[in-house]
Design a protein around this motif. Sequence first.
Motif, PDB file in Angstrom:
ATOM      1  N   VAL A  31       0.772  -1.223  -0.093  1.00 34.59           N
ATOM      2  CA  VAL A  31      -0.011   0.064   0.138  1.00 34.59           C
ATOM      3  C   VAL A  31       0.801   1.298  -0.105  1.00 34.59           C
ATOM      4  O   VAL A  31       0.576   2.129  -0.786  1.00 34.59           O
ATOM      5  CB  VAL A  31      -0.794   0.111   1.179  1.00 34.59           C
ATOM      6  N   ARG A  32       2.003   1.460   0.935  1.00 36.53           N
ATOM      7  CA  ARG A  32       2.979   2.442   0.932  1.00 36.53           C
ATOM      8  C   ARG A  32       3.401   2.783  -0.474  1.00 36.53           C
ATOM      9  O   ARG A  32       3.561   3.853  -0.939  1.00 36.53           O
ATOM     10  CB  ARG A  32       3.822   2.319   2.093  1.00 36.53           C
ATOM     11  N   MET A  73       2.574   1.757  -3.518  1.00 39.55           N
ATOM     12  CA  MET A  73       1.624   2.279  -4.686  1.00 39.55           C
ATOM     13  C   MET A  73       1.246   3.659  -4.372  1.00 39.55           C
ATOM     14  O   MET A  73       1.313   4.121  -5.272  1.00 39.55           O
ATOM     15  CB  MET A  73       0.632   1.538  -4.516  1.00 39.55           C
ATOM     16  N   ASP A  74       0.983   3.936  -2.819  1.00 38.31           N
ATOM     17  CA  ASP A  74       0.644   5.470  -2.540  1.00 38.31           C
ATOM     18  C   ASP A  74       1.953   6.384  -3.215  1.00 38.31           C
ATOM     19  O   ASP A  74       1.641   7.326  -3.709  1.00 38.31           O
ATOM     20  CB  ASP A  74       0.324   5.612  -1.325  1.00 38.31           C
ATOM     21  N   LYS A  75       2.919   5.958  -2.989  1.00 34.42           N
ATOM     22  CA  LYS A  75       4.254   6.652  -3.295  1.00 34.42           C
ATOM     23  C   LYS A  75       4.409   7.087  -4.702  1.00 34.42           C
ATOM     24  O   LYS A  75       4.612   8.040  -5.291  1.00 34.42           O
ATOM     25  CB  LYS A  75       5.420   6.142  -2.691  1.00 34.42           C
ATOM     26  N   ARG A 134       1.942   6.501  -7.112  1.00 39.36           N
ATOM     27  CA  ARG A 134       0.642   7.465  -7.419  1.00 39.36           C
ATOM     28  C   ARG A 134       1.318   9.076  -7.268  1.00 39.36           C
ATOM     29  O   ARG A 134       0.715   9.910  -8.077  1.00 39.36           O
ATOM     30  CB  ARG A 134      -0.459   7.104  -6.854  1.00 39.36           C
ATOM     31  N   ALA A 135       1.835   9.228  -6.107  1.00 42.67           N
ATOM     32  CA  ALA A 135       2.059  10.681  -5.859  1.00 42.67           C
ATOM     33  C   ALA A 135       3.248  11.063  -6.771  1.00 42.67           C
ATOM     34  O   ALA A 135       3.129  12.181  -7.317  1.00 42.67           O
ATOM     35  CB  ALA A 135       2.613  10.764  -4.444  1.00 42.67           C
TER      36      ALA A 135
END
Length: 449
Positions: A433-434, A436-438, A440-441
Amino acid sequence: MQVSLIVLAAGLGSRMNSDLPKVLHNLAAVPLLHHALAAGQALSPARTVVVTGYGAEQVAKAAHDFDPDIVTALQDPPQGTAHAVAVTEPLLSDATGAALVLYGDTPFVRPETLEAMLAARSHHDIVFLGFEAADPKGYGRFIVEGTDLRAIVEEKQATDAQRQIRLCNSGVIAAEVQTLLRLAKSVPLRENVSEYYVTDIIDLARSEGLTVGYVTCPEAETLGINTRAQLAAAEAAFQTRKRAEMMEEGVTLISPETTFFARDTYIGRDAVVGPAVIFGPGVTVETGAEIKGFCHLEGCHISRGATVGPFARLRPGAELAEDVHVGNFVEIKNAVLDEGVKVGHLTYLGDAHVGEFTNIGAGTVTCNYDGVMKHRTTIGKNAFIGSDTMLVAPVTVGDNALTASGSVITEDVPEGALALARAKQVNKPGLAVRLMDKLRAIKAAKKGS
């Protein structure tokens, strides 16, 4: 009676618009030349001479690939058909019996027709092969009296009445070998074309009191290949005939019009062939085997009860024993699969031997090439190769052994052993999760810049 074959194969074939010699263009997956040679070889000739010219080395290699005992004579420069026959004299100076003149670009003359020409020599010293043309335009016309051939008139020299004649010249000749060579060497030059025509031996023969006759065959046998369009028409004619022969011999073709055979394809009765199957050279399929749709096969042997495909490729050296199953998107090359082996899907087996009743899982690869040399993989009987196994050759897997899915096998696996060759799995809680969030940012920042 001894027979010598003279196969004329010196032409450039300029109308093919190709750098490849005309007789080396493929028909039914083999060069045109091989078809003519096969017809002649059916008579068990004592000697075969192929006359080469343009691309002589390539043509000679193709001839030797067919039969290493074939000899070649070079016609350089090309000066017509009589000259082509005459250049074989040094290679046939001691030959006895009959000679047959064939053409490397005329693939469909049957051995039975050649035998009929040889038989006709009991009544005539020289025998030409003719045919009734649906459209005689462009062909030399036979001028005959009963069974005697009085002359062959080229269309340009023919009268209006002679142009109406439909009995035409194929170019194929049978004669006593030394008589043929002597007459060919005596043919006068045709000044208008600067060539020596072998048809002019008729006048020379008759002046010596020799008799000249003819036999006929269906026009389809005499089809010569001079253009790409004629090559395509010849391929279609061959495939149509071969499909009919296969079905007549008890082979089921699900979609005959989409099945393509090589010249030497052999399939046993009660075999089933699905749609869009292509047979390259050297394929033998035994009784009761099934080739499902969209497969490509060459240089392989498939035993009774085996099933192949759909979408499988068997390359040279593939040997499938009885009741082997090769499924979709499987490639087999230079590999022997013993009785009952199953290779269901998405697998490459090259340079391998697989023992009876072994199961090969999806995604298995025999890694047989190190960049320089090929290496062999041996798998015993009743083994189980897990999905996505990489077998790095040379390597052996013993009888009743098992490889775990996802393994890279670099060492021999003993009989009855389980081989696991993969890194230990490590789970990182929350990291997906971490991460993928990074990502996407980062992507959003790039769009905003």
